[in-house]
Design an enzyme around this catalytic site. Structure first.
Site, PDB file in Angstrom:
ATOM      1  N   PHE A   8       0.789  -1.172   0.057  1.00 51.21           N
ATOM      2  CA  PHE A   8       0.043   0.069  -0.026  1.00 51.21           C
ATOM      3  C   PHE A   8       0.933   1.300   0.197  1.00 51.21           C
ATOM      4  O   PHE A   8       0.632   2.156   0.884  1.00 51.21           O
ATOM      5  CB  PHE A   8      -0.974   0.024   1.210  1.00 51.21           C
ATOM      6  N   THR A  95       4.107  -4.300  -4.575  1.00 54.95           N
ATOM      7  CA  THR A  95       5.170  -4.095  -3.403  1.00 54.95           C
ATOM      8  C   THR A  95       6.507  -3.813  -4.010  1.00 54.95           C
ATOM      9  O   THR A  95       6.297  -3.401  -5.326  1.00 54.95           O
ATOM     10  CB  THR A  95       5.488  -5.370  -2.571  1.00 54.95           C
ATOM     11  N   GLY A 205       7.549  10.888  -6.466  1.00 57.07           N
ATOM     12  CA  GLY A 205       7.298   9.352  -6.323  1.00 57.07           C
ATOM     13  C   GLY A 205       7.710   8.953  -7.462  1.00 57.07           C
ATOM     14  O   GLY A 205       6.937   7.961  -8.159  1.00 57.07           O
ATOM     15  N   ASP A 219      16.449  -0.079 -13.784  1.00 53.57           N
ATOM     16  CA  ASP A 219      14.936  -0.015 -13.868  1.00 53.57           C
ATOM     17  C   ASP A 219      14.750  -0.042 -15.303  1.00 53.57           C
ATOM     18  O   ASP A 219      13.818  -0.653 -15.815  1.00 53.57           O
ATOM     19  CB  ASP A 219      14.444   1.506 -13.133  1.00 53.57           C
ATOM     20  N   LYS A 223      12.898  -3.092 -17.577  1.00 51.89           N
ATOM     21  CA  LYS A 223      11.810  -2.930 -18.643  1.00 51.89           C
ATOM     22  C   LYS A 223      12.282  -3.224 -19.969  1.00 51.89           C
ATOM     23  O   LYS A 223      11.430  -3.915 -20.688  1.00 51.89           O
ATOM     24  CB  LYS A 223      11.416  -1.284 -18.583  1.00 51.89           C
ATOM     25  N   GLY A 320       4.935   7.929 -11.535  1.00 55.32           N
ATOM     26  CA  GLY A 320       4.049   8.717 -10.643  1.00 55.32           C
ATOM     27  C   GLY A 320       2.830   8.112 -10.045  1.00 55.32           C
ATOM     28  O   GLY A 320       2.466   6.955 -10.470  1.00 55.32           O
TER      29      GLY A 320
END
Ligand code: HSE
Length: 339
Positions: A8, A95, A205, A219, A223, A320
Site C-alpha cells: 500500500f 510491493t 514518487g 530500472d 523494462k 508517478g
C-alpha cells in the site's frame, strides 16, 4: 469484483484514489462493482474486511503516516497468509521491486495464481525474471496475469501492442523508459544540481525505493527485459543485456552537448538480430531534432518498429502516483469490465 491489495505504497494509494474518484463511472460504464477486501503492507499493517475496506479511511491513515491497524478487520499475518485466507477475485501486487530476486512479489503472484485469482502487478522483478513461468501458471489456472504498469506506468504501451497492434510483427522497440533519469537530465540542463533533483524525484514518487535502480540504469534494464520476454517472446534475464546509467553524465557534459546541438538521453532498446533478440540500456547523445530528444521531465516515449505501420511512437507519463495507479485500473477493467 473483490480485490486484494498487496503493498500500500505510492502505486496502490494512487489506485485507491482513482477507485474512489471513478466509482460511479466504473459502475455505470463498465458494470464494475469493485470492493477492496484486503490490504497487506509490510510496514503499514494489514486489514481484511469481506464487505469492503473504507478506502478513504485507509488513505487518510497512510497519508498521516499511521498504521492501517485502526481500520476494522485488522489482520495478523503477512501477505502470503492474507492471500491464503482471503476470498478475492483479483490480486494487485504493488510491493517494491527487487530486480535481483523478484521477491517477495514473485511468491505473492504464484500463491494468488495457484489459488485461481487474476493478478495485476506493477512490480518489475517478477515479470523481468519469471514472466514465462508465471504466464504458463496463469494459463494453467485459467486466469489473467497482467502487468501494464511495469513499463512506462499507465501509458498503455503493452496494451497498445497486445490489442491495437495485433497482427503486427515487431522488429524493434527503442525509447526513454525511465522517468527519474529523464527528469534528472532535464533539470540538470536547467542548471539544477544532481543531488537536489534526485531528491525531488523521490518526493514526486518517480524514483524507486533504492534510487540506484534508476540512476544506474537497472530500472530501464528491467523494462527492456520485460519487453524482450513479453513482446519478443524470449526467456531472458536482465543480465543478458549490457547496461549503463547516467551517473557518469556531468552538468558540463550536458552543457557541452547542448552547444553542439545534442542532448543526452538514457535509451533502452530491444531488437531482433536474425533469430536472436538483443537489448541494451545506456546514455546516447541525440540530435536536438530527434523526436526522443524533445521528451523532457518524467515523460517517457517508445518507438515501436513494425512490419505493418513502420514506426509508431507512444509518448506519455512514465512514473508517478496516479499515473501508475491508473495502469492497475486498466488491468482491472480488462479482467472484469463489460465493454
Ligand atoms: N522509477 C521508475 C521511473 C518508476 O522513474 O521510471 C516507474 O517504473
Amino acid at each position: 469484483m473483490r480485490l486484494l491489495l498487496i503493498g500500500f505504497g505510492t502505486v496502490a494509494q494512487g489506485l485507491a484514489e482513482l477507485l474512489l474518484e471513478k466509482d460511479k463511472e466504473l459502475r455505470e460504464k463498465y458494470g464494475l462493482d469493485l470492493k477492496v477486501v484486503g490490504i497487506s503492507d509490510m510496514l503499514k499493517g494489514s486489514a481484511y474486511v469481506p464487505d469492503g475496506i473504507d478506502l478513504a479511511q485507509a488513505l487518510k491513515l497512510a497519508k498521516a503516516g499511521k498504521k492501517l491497524d485502526e481500520l476494522p478487520g485488522k489482520f495478523d499475518g503477512d501477505a502470503l497468509a492474507m492471500i491464503e485466507a482471503a476470498d478475492a477475485d483479483m490480486m494487485v501486487e504493488a510491493t517494491y521491486t527487487d530486480i535481483k530476486t523478484g521477491e517477495p512479489a514473485t511468491s505473492h503472484i504464484r500463491a494468488a495464481l495457484n489459488k485461481g485469482m487474476h493478478v495485476t502487478t506493477t512490480n518489475k522483478g517478477p515479470v523481468a525474471l519469471f514472466y514465462q513461468d508465471l504466464a504458463r501458471l496463469a494459463a494453467d489456472k485459467g486466469v489473467k496475469f497482467l502487468y501494464e504498469g511495469t513499463v512506462i506506468s499507465g501509458t498503455p504501451l503493452l496494451n497498445l501492442i497486445r490489442e491495437t497492434l495485433a497482427g503486427s510483427y515487431i522488429t524493434e522497440m527503442k525509447g526513454i523508459l525511465n522517468g527519474t533519469t529523464n527528469y534528472i537530465l532535464s533539470e540538470m540542463e536547467e542548471g539544477q544540481p544532481y543531488d537536489d533533483v534526485l531528491k525531488k524525484a523521490q518526493e514526486l514518487g518517480y524514483a524507486e525505493a533504492v534510487p540506484d535502480a534508476d540512476v544506474l540504469g537497472w530500472d530501464a534494464l528491467a523494462k527492456v527485459t520485460i519487453l524482450a520476454n513479453t513482446v519478443f517472446g524470449v526467456d531472458v534475464k536482465p543480465d543478458a543485456f549490457p547496461c549503463k546509467g547516467i551517473t557518469e553524465i556531468s552538468a558540463d557534459m550536458i552543457a557541452e552537448a547542448k552547444a553542439r546541438g545534442k542532448r543526452y538521453k538514457l535509451i533502452g532498446k530491444v531488437w531482433r538480430d536474425g533469430d536472436s533478440v538483443k537489448g541494451s540500456v545506456g546514455p546516447e547523445e541525440m540530435d536536438l531534432s530527434h523526436p526522443l530528444a524533445g521528451v523532457m521531465g518524467a515523460t517517457n516515449a517508445v518507438t515501436i518498429s513494425t512490419d505493418t505501420l513502420s514506426d509508431v511512437t507512444i509518448v506519455g507519463p512514465g512514473a508517478g502516483r496516479v499515473e501508475t495507479g491508473y495502469s492497475v485500473l486498466i488491468d482491472i477493467i480488462a479482467v472484469g469490465g463489460q465493454r
